[in-house]
Design a protein around this motif. Structure first.
Motif, short mmCIF file in Angstrom:
data_model
loop_
_atom_site.label_atom_id
_atom_site.label_comp_id
_atom_site.label_asym_id
_atom_site.label_seq_id
_atom_site.Cartn_x
_atom_site.Cartn_y
_atom_site.Cartn_z
N GLY A 1 67.22 24.06 79.32
CA GLY A 1 68.63 24.37 79.10
C GLY A 1 68.90 25.71 78.44
O GLY A 1 70.04 26.04 78.15
N LYS A 2 67.86 26.49 78.16
CA LYS A 2 68.05 27.80 77.52
C LYS A 2 68.49 28.81 78.57
O LYS A 2 68.05 28.76 79.71
N PRO A 3 69.32 29.76 78.17
CA PRO A 3 69.75 30.81 79.11
C PRO A 3 68.57 31.66 79.58
O PRO A 3 67.67 31.99 78.79
N LEU A 4 68.58 32.02 80.84
CA LEU A 4 67.49 32.76 81.47
C LEU A 4 67.23 34.10 80.78
O LEU A 4 66.09 34.41 80.40
N LEU A 5 68.25 34.91 80.60
CA LEU A 5 68.09 36.23 80.01
C LEU A 5 67.63 36.15 78.55
O LEU A 5 66.75 36.91 78.13
N GLU A 6 68.19 35.23 77.81
CA GLU A 6 67.80 35.04 76.41
C GLU A 6 66.32 34.64 76.32
O GLU A 6 65.58 35.13 75.46
N THR A 7 65.91 33.75 77.20
CA THR A 7 64.52 33.31 77.21
C THR A 7 63.58 34.47 77.56
O THR A 7 62.54 34.64 76.93
N TYR A 8 63.97 35.26 78.56
CA TYR A 8 63.14 36.41 78.95
C TYR A 8 62.97 37.38 77.78
O TYR A 8 61.85 37.80 77.46
N PHE A 9 64.06 37.75 77.12
CA PHE A 9 63.96 38.69 76.01
C PHE A 9 63.20 38.10 74.83
O PHE A 9 62.52 38.82 74.09
N SER A 10 63.28 36.80 74.66
CA SER A 10 62.47 36.12 73.63
C SER A 10 60.98 36.24 73.97
O SER A 10 60.15 36.52 73.10
N PHE A 11 60.65 36.03 75.24
CA PHE A 11 59.26 36.19 75.70
C PHE A 11 58.79 37.62 75.48
O PHE A 11 57.68 37.85 74.98
N VAL A 12 59.63 38.59 75.85
CA VAL A 12 59.26 40.01 75.70
C VAL A 12 59.00 40.32 74.23
O VAL A 12 57.97 40.93 73.89
N PHE A 13 59.89 39.92 73.35
CA PHE A 13 59.74 40.20 71.93
C PHE A 13 58.46 39.58 71.38
O PHE A 13 57.66 40.25 70.73
N ASN A 14 58.28 38.28 71.64
CA ASN A 14 57.11 37.58 71.11
C ASN A 14 55.80 38.12 71.68
O ASN A 14 54.80 38.19 70.97
N ASN A 15 55.81 38.50 72.93
CA ASN A 15 54.59 39.05 73.53
C ASN A 15 54.31 40.47 73.04
O ASN A 15 53.17 40.83 72.79
N PHE A 16 55.36 41.27 72.88
CA PHE A 16 55.16 42.66 72.44
C PHE A 16 54.61 42.71 71.02
O PHE A 16 53.69 43.50 70.75
N ILE A 17 55.15 41.91 70.11
CA ILE A 17 54.69 41.98 68.72
C ILE A 17 53.24 41.56 68.57
O ILE A 17 52.58 41.92 67.59
N PHE A 18 52.71 40.82 69.54
CA PHE A 18 51.30 40.44 69.50
C PHE A 18 50.45 41.39 70.35
O PHE A 18 49.36 41.81 69.93
N ALA A 19 50.93 41.75 71.53
CA ALA A 19 50.14 42.55 72.47
C ALA A 19 49.94 43.99 72.00
O ALA A 19 48.86 44.56 72.20
N PHE A 20 50.94 44.59 71.37
CA PHE A 20 50.82 45.99 70.96
C PHE A 20 49.71 46.20 69.93
O PHE A 20 48.81 47.01 70.16
N PRO A 21 49.71 45.46 68.82
CA PRO A 21 48.60 45.65 67.88
C PRO A 21 47.26 45.19 68.45
O PRO A 21 46.22 45.80 68.17
N LEU A 22 47.28 44.13 69.27
CA LEU A 22 46.05 43.67 69.91
C LEU A 22 45.45 44.79 70.75
O LEU A 22 44.24 45.05 70.69
N GLN A 23 46.28 45.46 71.52
CA GLN A 23 45.82 46.54 72.39
C GLN A 23 45.31 47.73 71.57
O GLN A 23 44.24 48.26 71.84
N LEU A 24 46.09 48.16 70.57
CA LEU A 24 45.73 49.36 69.82
C LEU A 24 44.57 49.16 68.86
O LEU A 24 43.73 50.05 68.72
N ILE A 25 44.51 48.01 68.21
CA ILE A 25 43.54 47.81 67.14
C ILE A 25 42.27 47.12 67.61
O ILE A 25 41.17 47.43 67.15
N ILE A 26 42.38 46.18 68.54
CA ILE A 26 41.21 45.37 68.91
C ILE A 26 40.75 45.64 70.35
O ILE A 26 39.65 46.15 70.57
N MET A 27 41.58 45.30 71.32
CA MET A 27 41.13 45.31 72.71
C MET A 27 40.86 46.72 73.23
O MET A 27 39.86 46.94 73.91
N GLY A 28 41.73 47.67 72.93
CA GLY A 28 41.52 49.04 73.40
C GLY A 28 40.20 49.62 72.92
O GLY A 28 39.37 50.05 73.74
N PRO A 29 39.96 49.63 71.59
CA PRO A 29 38.68 50.16 71.12
C PRO A 29 37.47 49.36 71.63
O PRO A 29 36.44 49.95 71.98
N LEU A 30 37.59 48.04 71.69
CA LEU A 30 36.48 47.20 72.16
C LEU A 30 36.15 47.50 73.62
O LEU A 30 34.98 47.70 73.97
#
Length: 162
Positions: A114-143
C-alpha cells in the motif's frame, strides 16, 4: 585500473560480484528477510541481481558514468581524482538503476504493502546510496583494484614476458 576492453570486462565483473553480494545481504537484513527466504530463492535472487547489475554496468551505467566523470573539470593527471569521480558517478547510476530493479522485484514478490510507488523508490535510493557509496569507496573499490592488479594485471604481465 583496466586499460583494455577485456580488462574492463573482468574489472566490471569483479566489482559487480562484490557489490551485489554485499548489497543483497544488506537489503535482506534491512527488510528483515534473512532466514525467511530459502537458499534456492536467495541464490536465484543473487544470480538475477548480478546479471542485471553486470549488464547495466557494461552497457549503460558504466559508459555513461565514465563519460560524465571524465568530462568534469579536475586534474586528470592525478589517478586518485579519476578513480573517485568514476566511482562516484558509477554509484549514483547503479543505485538509481538497481533501486528500480529492487522496486520491481518487491512489487512482483509481495506488492508494496500500500505504499506509494515514487515514495518507495526514493526510499530505496536513499537507503541503498548511504550504504553503497561508502562500501564502494572504502571497501569494495580498493579490494577489487588490489585483486585486479594482483590476478588480472599480473597474469597479463606474466603472459607477455613468458
Amino acid at each position: 585500473m583496466p586499460t583494455t576492453k577485456k580488462e574492463d570486462f573482468y574489472f566490471g565483473m569483479m566489482m559487480c560480484f562484490g557489490m551485489v553480494v554485499v548489497m543483497t545481504f544488506y537489503n535482506l537484513i534491512r527488510n528483515g528477510l534473512i532466514g525467511t527466504i530459502p537458499l534456492q530463492g536467495l541464490l536465484m535472487q543473487f544470480v538475477l541481481g548480478f546479471i542485471t547489475a553486470f549488464l547495466l554496468e557494461l552497457f549503460i551505467v558504466g559508459p555513461v558514468a565514465k563519460k560524465i566523470a571524465l568530462s568534469l573539470p579536475y586534474d586528470k593527471s592525478k589517478k586518485v581524482f579519476v578513480i573517485l569521480s568514476i566511482s562516484f558517478c558509477m554509484v549514483i547510476g547503479m543505485v538509481l538503476c538497481m533501486s528500480l530493479y529492487g522496486l520491481v522485484t518487491a512489487y512482483f514478490s509481495n506488492g508494496l504493502a500500500g505504499k506509494p510507488l515514487l515514495e518507495t523508490y526514493f526510499s530505496f535510493v536513499f537507503n541503498n546510496f548511504i550504504f553503497a557509496f561508502p562500501l564502494q569507496l572504502i571497501i569494495m573499490g580498493p579490494l577489487v583494484r588490489f585483486l585486479f592488479s594482483k590476478f588480472v594485471k599480473c597474469k597479463k604481465m606474466t603472459e607477455s614476458f613468458g
